[in-house]
Structures are given as structure tokens and as C-alpha cells.
Design a protein around this motif. Structure first.
Motif, PDB file in Angstrom:
ATOM      1  N   ASP A   1       0.496  -1.196   0.096  1.00  0.00           N
ATOM      2  CA  ASP A   1       0.163  -0.088  -0.195  1.00  0.00           C
ATOM      3  C   ASP A   1       0.903   1.392  -0.132  1.00  0.00           C
ATOM      4  O   ASP A   1       0.756   2.197  -1.034  1.00  0.00           O
ATOM      5  N   VAL A   2       2.525   0.809   0.691  1.00  0.00           N
ATOM      6  CA  VAL A   2       3.014   2.567   0.891  1.00  0.00           C
ATOM      7  C   VAL A   2       3.638   2.837  -0.280  1.00  0.00           C
ATOM      8  O   VAL A   2       4.353   3.918  -1.154  1.00  0.00           O
ATOM      9  N   LYS A   3       4.022   1.215  -1.166  1.00  0.00           N
ATOM     10  CA  LYS A   3       4.252   1.454  -2.527  1.00  0.00           C
ATOM     11  C   LYS A   3       3.818   2.230  -3.397  1.00  0.00           C
ATOM     12  O   LYS A   3       4.347   3.379  -4.299  1.00  0.00           O
ATOM     13  N   ALA A   4       2.417   1.739  -3.018  1.00  0.00           N
ATOM     14  CA  ALA A   4       1.738   2.413  -4.368  1.00  0.00           C
ATOM     15  C   ALA A   4       1.617   3.349  -4.457  1.00  0.00           C
ATOM     16  O   ALA A   4       1.346   4.454  -4.576  1.00  0.00           O
ATOM     17  N   LEU A   5       1.221   3.925  -2.701  1.00  0.00           N
ATOM     18  CA  LEU A   5       1.155   5.626  -2.517  1.00  0.00           C
ATOM     19  C   LEU A   5       2.691   6.491  -2.870  1.00  0.00           C
ATOM     20  O   LEU A   5       2.107   7.528  -3.547  1.00  0.00           O
ATOM     21  N   VAL A   6       3.442   5.411  -2.987  1.00  0.00           N
ATOM     22  CA  VAL A   6       4.777   6.597  -3.723  1.00  0.00           C
ATOM     23  C   VAL A   6       3.922   6.059  -4.992  1.00  0.00           C
ATOM     24  O   VAL A   6       5.006   7.462  -5.299  1.00  0.00           O
ATOM     25  N   ASP A   7       4.282   5.431  -5.761  1.00  0.00           N
ATOM     26  CA  ASP A   7       4.095   5.285  -7.069  1.00  0.00           C
ATOM     27  C   ASP A   7       3.311   6.483  -7.807  1.00  0.00           C
ATOM     28  O   ASP A   7       3.338   7.063  -8.177  1.00  0.00           O
TER      29      ASP A   7
END
Length: 200
Positions: free
Chosen positions: A164-170
Motif C-alpha cells: 500500500d505504501v509502495k502504491a502511494l509512492v508510485d
């Protein structure tokens, strides 16, 4: 003598009026109409309060937040006005460290930053912007590689899935301007605001 002085005074007054008053007012007016957000400092608001600018970094230190690039800015020591102390992201004193590639102090600081990342579990290559300061000391953005290094720490501190955090960064990664100018980047303040808005 007056014959020579009068045209000089008239020209000075004319150009002061034209270039010192009318031109700045015209440019300011056009900017307010065409690009009001940028003309007023690219301010970011939350709950109807200005919390920063997308153009100036902030000093995030908590593990719950993504952290910006190191900053070498300083300010006046409150205990001794004749001295300066480190004040990261001090916008009133934008500057780099002025340390060159042969500086032992710079090499030691970078080595300490890399060692700190290693203790946090970072392996492999460390992006330059994660351990070096910029010329201004106020960079609001980090590289996607630097953001990727921080995903695990932030997810753990917030008890969120890393995906979820990676998707936010993306979602907060901006590409090159027109596909060719600059480098991909992540605005740290915007990313941290979106992080706070996520359901815990």
C-alpha cells in the motif's frame, strides 16, 4: 549645465516609472491571472491552514514519515548570536555546505549517513540524494529510489502493508517534464500528506 541635467532626470524618472513600477505590476497581474498558485508560492494547505510549499522541503524526522534529502542550511545560535547552528531546511538561509569532493568532513558525513541506512536494513546501492545535500539545502523532492528505501520503515512504523505504501509512492512519482527534462521525483510533503490521509 541644466540642458544636460534635465534629459537625464526625465529619462531616470521615466524608466523608474516604466521598469520599476509599471512592468513589475503588469507581470505580477499576468501571473496572478495565468498561474495564481505558482505566483503565490505554490502553497500547500491542509484543513484550511497553510502547512508549506511544494517548492521548499521540510525537516521530517519521524519514522512514520518519508524524509527529505539532507539539508546543510544553518541559522543563528539562539544562545550565542555570533555563532551558527545547523537548522535543516531553513528557508531564510538557503545554502549548501560548500564542502568539496576532497573534504574529509563531507566524506565522513556521507559515510555516517550510509552506515545509518545500513543499520536500518538497507542493502545494495544507496541513491546519492539519500546521503548528500543539495546546493540550496531546500529540495522538496527525493528520487524514487530514495523513496523506495524508506517504504519498509514507514510501513512498519504505521503498521501498513508495504504494498500500500509502495502504491502511494508510485502515485506521487512525477516524471520528467515533457518526458525529457529533469529526473523522476517524489514531493516529500505531498507524499506525507497523502500518507496521513490513508486509513490506518
Amino acid at each position: 549645465m541644466l540642458i544636460h541635467l534635465r534629459p537625464a532626470i526625465v529619462m531616470m524618472a521615466l524608466f523608474t516609472l516604466l521598469l520599476g513600477i509599471l512592468y513589475p505590476l503588469a507581470v505580477t497581474g499576468i501571473a496572478q491571472v495565468a498561474l495564481p498558485g505558482q505566483a503565490n508560492g505554490s502553497l500547500i494547505t491542509s484543513n484550511n491552514m497553510v502547512i508549506g510549499s511544494s517548492l521548499i522541503g521540510q525537516n521530517f524526522t519521524s519514522d512514520r514519515y518519508f524524509q527529505g534529502r539532507p539539508s546543510a542550511t544553518s541559522g543563528t545560535d539562539p544562545n550565542d548570536p555570533s555563532k551558527t547552528v545547523s537548522q535543516p531546511y531553513n528557508a531564510s538561509n538557503s545554502t549548501g555546505s560548500n564542502l568539496g569532493p576532497t573534504s574529509k568532513a563531507l566524506a565522513d558525513r556521507v559515510a555516517a549517513s550510509v552506515e545509518s541506512l545500513r543499520k536500518q536494513g538497507v542493502t545494495g546501492a544507496v541513491p546519492a540524494d539519500a546521503v548528500t545535500t543539495s546546493a540550496s539545502g531546500l529540495d522538496p523532492d527525493i528520487s524514487p529510489a530514495d523513496a523506495a528505501l524508506q517504504i519498509q520503515r514507514v510501513a512498519k512504523a504505521r503498521n501498513l502493508p508495504e504494498a500500500d505504501v509502495k502504491a502511494l509512492v508510485d502515485n506521487h512519482t512525477s516524471g520528467r517534464l515533457f518526458g525529457v527534462i529533469g529526473e523522476p521525483r517524489v514531493n516529500v510533503l505531498a507524499l506525507n500528506l497523502a500518507l496521513d490521509a490513508m486509513k490506518k
